[in-house]
Design a protein around this motif. Structure first.
Motif, PDB file in Angstrom:
ATOM      1  N   GLU A 352     -21.916  88.255 -22.477  1.00  0.00           N
ATOM      2  CA  GLU A 352     -20.458  88.245 -22.465  1.00  0.00           C
ATOM      3  C   GLU A 352     -19.978  87.255 -23.533  1.00  0.00           C
ATOM      4  O   GLU A 352     -20.337  86.077 -23.489  1.00  0.00           O
ATOM      5  N   ILE A 353     -19.189  87.741 -24.484  1.00  0.00           N
ATOM      6  CA  ILE A 353     -18.689  86.910 -25.577  1.00  0.00           C
ATOM      7  C   ILE A 353     -17.205  86.626 -25.324  1.00  0.00           C
ATOM      8  O   ILE A 353     -16.402  87.547 -25.199  1.00  0.00           O
ATOM      9  N   ALA A 354     -16.847  85.353 -25.257  1.00  0.00           N
ATOM     10  CA  ALA A 354     -15.467  84.953 -24.984  1.00  0.00           C
ATOM     11  C   ALA A 354     -14.583  85.166 -26.210  1.00  0.00           C
ATOM     12  O   ALA A 354     -15.071  85.422 -27.321  1.00  0.00           O
ATOM     13  N   ALA A 355     -13.283  85.024 -26.031  1.00  0.00           N
ATOM     14  CA  ALA A 355     -12.327  85.249 -27.121  1.00  0.00           C
ATOM     15  C   ALA A 355     -12.453  84.217 -28.230  1.00  0.00           C
ATOM     16  O   ALA A 355     -11.965  84.451 -29.339  1.00  0.00           O
ATOM     17  N   ASP A 356     -13.099  83.081 -27.966  1.00  0.00           N
ATOM     18  CA  ASP A 356     -13.310  82.091 -29.025  1.00  0.00           C
ATOM     19  C   ASP A 356     -14.679  82.217 -29.678  1.00  0.00           C
ATOM     20  O   ASP A 356     -15.067  81.389 -30.500  1.00  0.00           O
ATOM     21  N   GLY A 357     -15.422  83.272 -29.320  1.00  0.00           N
ATOM     22  CA  GLY A 357     -16.737  83.495 -29.916  1.00  0.00           C
ATOM     23  C   GLY A 357     -17.878  82.804 -29.202  1.00  0.00           C
ATOM     24  O   GLY A 357     -19.033  82.961 -29.604  1.00  0.00           O
ATOM     25  N   ARG A 398     -10.329  88.881 -28.172  1.00  0.00           N
ATOM     26  CA  ARG A 398     -10.483  89.086 -26.738  1.00  0.00           C
ATOM     27  C   ARG A 398     -11.956  89.078 -26.362  1.00  0.00           C
ATOM     28  O   ARG A 398     -12.833  89.252 -27.210  1.00  0.00           O
ATOM     29  N   ALA A 399     -12.212  88.864 -25.074  1.00  0.00           N
ATOM     30  CA  ALA A 399     -13.582  88.828 -24.579  1.00  0.00           C
ATOM     31  C   ALA A 399     -14.183  90.230 -24.599  1.00  0.00           C
ATOM     32  O   ALA A 399     -13.469  91.231 -24.490  1.00  0.00           O
ATOM     33  N   ALA A 400     -15.503  90.306 -24.762  1.00  0.00           N
ATOM     34  CA  ALA A 400     -16.193  91.593 -24.797  1.00  0.00           C
ATOM     35  C   ALA A 400     -17.632  91.395 -24.330  1.00  0.00           C
ATOM     36  O   ALA A 400     -18.176  90.287 -24.388  1.00  0.00           O
ATOM     37  N   THR A 401     -18.232  92.481 -23.876  1.00  0.00           N
ATOM     38  CA  THR A 401     -19.637  92.466 -23.469  1.00  0.00           C
ATOM     39  C   THR A 401     -20.447  93.253 -24.484  1.00  0.00           C
ATOM     40  O   THR A 401     -20.061  94.367 -24.871  1.00  0.00           O
ATOM     41  N   VAL A 402     -21.567  92.685 -24.925  1.00  0.00           N
ATOM     42  CA  VAL A 402     -22.387  93.329 -25.953  1.00  0.00           C
ATOM     43  C   VAL A 402     -23.847  93.351 -25.504  1.00  0.00           C
ATOM     44  O   VAL A 402     -24.250  92.625 -24.597  1.00  0.00           O
ATOM     45  N   ARG A 403     -24.610  94.203 -26.176  1.00  0.00           N
ATOM     46  CA  ARG A 403     -26.060  94.254 -25.964  1.00  0.00           C
ATOM     47  C   ARG A 403     -26.727  93.752 -27.240  1.00  0.00           C
ATOM     48  O   ARG A 403     -26.370  94.169 -28.342  1.00  0.00           O
ATOM     49  N   ILE A 404     -27.725  92.873 -27.096  1.00  0.00           N
ATOM     50  CA  ILE A 404     -28.423  92.291 -28.238  1.00  0.00           C
ATOM     51  C   ILE A 404     -29.896  92.700 -28.166  1.00  0.00           C
ATOM     52  O   ILE A 404     -30.622  92.247 -27.279  1.00  0.00           O
ATOM     53  N   PRO A 405     -30.372  93.559 -29.078  1.00  0.00           N
ATOM     54  CA  PRO A 405     -31.790  93.926 -29.088  1.00  0.00           C
ATOM     55  C   PRO A 405     -32.598  92.915 -29.917  1.00  0.00           C
ATOM     56  O   PRO A 405     -32.180  92.518 -31.010  1.00  0.00           O
ATOM     57  N   LEU A 406     -33.743  92.525 -29.432  1.00  0.00           N
ATOM     58  CA  LEU A 406     -34.666  91.665 -30.163  1.00  0.00           C
ATOM     59  C   LEU A 406     -36.056  92.287 -30.111  1.00  0.00           C
ATOM     60  O   LEU A 406     -36.513  92.705 -29.033  1.00  0.00           O
ATOM     61  N   PRO A 427     -24.601 102.568 -20.174  1.00  0.00           N
ATOM     62  CA  PRO A 427     -23.790 102.643 -21.388  1.00  0.00           C
ATOM     63  C   PRO A 427     -23.031 101.346 -21.645  1.00  0.00           C
ATOM     64  O   PRO A 427     -22.598 100.671 -20.720  1.00  0.00           O
ATOM     65  N   ILE A 428     -22.879 101.024 -22.932  1.00  0.00           N
ATOM     66  CA  ILE A 428     -22.151  99.820 -23.318  1.00  0.00           C
ATOM     67  C   ILE A 428     -21.441 100.097 -24.641  1.00  0.00           C
ATOM     68  O   ILE A 428     -21.925 100.887 -25.463  1.00  0.00           O
ATOM     69  N   HIS A 429     -20.289  99.480 -24.834  1.00  0.00           N
ATOM     70  CA  HIS A 429     -19.454  99.775 -25.999  1.00  0.00           C
ATOM     71  C   HIS A 429     -20.083  99.289 -27.305  1.00  0.00           C
ATOM     72  O   HIS A 429     -20.050  99.980 -28.318  1.00  0.00           O
ATOM     73  N   THR A 430     -20.689  98.089 -27.290  1.00  0.00           N
ATOM     74  CA  THR A 430     -21.172  97.493 -28.539  1.00  0.00           C
ATOM     75  C   THR A 430     -22.618  97.044 -28.411  1.00  0.00           C
ATOM     76  O   THR A 430     -22.949  96.249 -27.521  1.00  0.00           O
ATOM     77  N   THR A 431     -23.473  97.546 -29.307  1.00  0.00           N
ATOM     78  CA  THR A 431     -24.843  97.055 -29.440  1.00  0.00           C
ATOM     79  C   THR A 431     -24.952  96.425 -30.817  1.00  0.00           C
ATOM     80  O   THR A 431     -24.693  97.080 -31.829  1.00  0.00           O
ATOM     81  N   LEU A 432     -25.327  95.159 -30.860  1.00  0.00           N
ATOM     82  CA  LEU A 432     -25.411  94.446 -32.122  1.00  0.00           C
ATOM     83  C   LEU A 432     -26.697  94.785 -32.869  1.00  0.00           C
ATOM     84  O   LEU A 432     -27.596  95.443 -32.337  1.00  0.00           O
TER      85      LEU A 432
END
Length: 440
Positions: A352-357, A398-406, A427-432
């Protein structure tokens, strides 16, 4: 020099060029004879350029600086100019503009933004006029006009505890200007944004010495691959320049990579792609007294899209939504036991990424194979130290939820094999962008 070209889609071409730091610094030294310091009144107006350095501090913390390193801060800083040169012998990054073009220095904390628009005007007798217009959240705050000679340093301050209703934060902008002739610039920097490139500049880890760095003290690249041009940036026609600051250990492995500046500031995807690539490069470490030492590199990365013949590249929408992307990455630690067992794995972290990063809740969503719990924990511990640029919609962060693959790779050249039958991720909106972690 080595150049690799590839096509991210049918309408765009991305070219990547690399140069060793020693060669580049030699070019910079050759481009700085006494003639470059002559009275600018002798320089033809059409070839006159202004070289500038800026340092912005807020409450005593350096938010962004071209002559000194950033300090830990809740603020995100950036700067922009038509062109940028890697560090000189004293370690300072140089911004280059024509007279009248804007140098812009910004600082952002959540949805709060400060912007310093700085324009120069040559004056008779070799001096220059600097006009600084300051905005806070797009509202006008102040103007400041100063006259400077070449290499003279000036500063302006705004706010502070006793500043009334302007702001309780204390902002200090320090700048130095110099007139130069465009003919003295290194050839690759005489034409801004003609191609996508990476040029290596370096500074030693020890900045206390007054003397210029010796060649043996300069870190340089050993293996570099082009950054991935983000598909969203390609679709939006986004081009730009990113300055990445990379800390390189004595073993030549990057310890962290951070976005130092982006032009334009809205090209956040390019910043994320640049730091993701820089974290996976390998370097020749700096040497001091015959021994490898830790050092830091400034790496300018140009992203340029070329339309197919006869097709015009559309201008990006300045109000387009901006996705979450990487801003500072710490290299994950490959566990010793996993290395000894030649264990590889793919790990997905949900964050979870907050609105301030900043990072909120983060957890390991999946690790493949299931036995890779140790690598999953290593991934999570690294992500907890990362910083991000937040999602921005309609100009509001704004805050958002992302998926981070490593991907943890026991063999640097072999990706972990995909495992059939693994449970699907929800499902998720953003995968980095995938971060590859190679065993040392």
């Amino acid at each position: 020099m080595h150049c690799v070209s590839f096509v991210p889609n049918s309408a765009a071409r991305f070219c990547f060029k690399t140069k060793m730091a020693l060669i580049l610094l030699g070019m910079l030294a050759a481009a700085a004879p006494a003639a470059a310091r002559q009275d600018a009144t002798a320089t033809p107006a059409q070839s006159l350029r202004i070289e500038a350095t800026f340092d912005l501090s807020i409450n005593g913390e350096t938010v962004t600086g071209t002559s000194r390193p950033r300090t830990a801060s809740a603020w995100h800083g950036s700067f922009s100019a038509k062109d940028m040169l890697p560090p000189n012998a004293s370690g300072g990054m140089r911004l280059i503009n024509k007279p009248g073009e804007s140098f812009v220095v910004r600082a952002q904390r959540g949805d709060e933004t400060w912007e310093f628009d700085c324009q120069t005007t040559p004056l008779s007798g070799g001096s220059m006029q600097m006009d600084v217009r300051v905005k806070h959240n797009d509202g006008f705050v102040a103007e400041n006009r100063r006259t400077l000679a070449d290499d003279e340093t000036k500063s302006m301050e705004i706010g502070g505890p006793d500043a009334g209703e302007v702001t309780k934060d204390r902002l200090s902008l320090t700048y130095t200007l110099r007139r130069i002739d465009a003919a003295t610039l290194p050839a690759d920097h005489g034409r801004a944004f003609k191609q996508a490139s990476i040029d290596i500049g370096a500074q030693t880890g020890d900045q206390s010495a007054a003397s210029p760095s010796k060649p043996s003290e300069i870190a340089s690249y050993r293996r570099m691959r082009p950054p991935l041009y983000p598909p969203s940036a390609v679709r939006a026609g986004v081009q730009g320049k990113v300055i990445v600051n990379v800390a390189v250990g004595a073993d030549g492995v990057p310890e962290w990579a951070e976005v130092f500046g982006i032009e334009p500031a809205s090209a956040v995807e390019l910043g994320g792609a640049a730091v993701a690539a820089a974290l996976q490069w390998r370097y020749n470490p700096a040497m001091r007294d015959g021994k490898p030492v830790a050092a830091s590199l400034f790496v300018p990365v140009d992203f340029f899209l070329k339309p197919d013949k006869g097709e015009k590249l559309a201008e990006p929408d300045p109000a387009r939504p901006l996705p979450v992307t990487y801003r500072k990455l710490i290299t994950p630690v490959y566990p010793a036991t996993a290395m000894a067992n030649h264990a590889s794995a793919t790990v997905f972290v949900r964050a979870e990424i907050a609105a301030d990063g900043s990072l909120g809740v983060a957890r390991v969503e999946q690790a493949l194979p299931d036995s890779a719990a140790e690598l999953g924990e290593a991934a999570l511990q690294a992500v907890k130290q990362w910083r991000f640029s937040p999602e921005v919609v309609d100009g509001v962060a704004r805050a958002a939820t992302v998926r981070i693959p490593l991907e943890f790779r026991a063999d640097a050249n072999t990706a972990p094999a995909p495992l059939a039958g693994s449970p699907p991720l929800e499902p998720i909106h953003t995968t980095l962008q995938t971060i590859v972690v190679a065993a040392p």
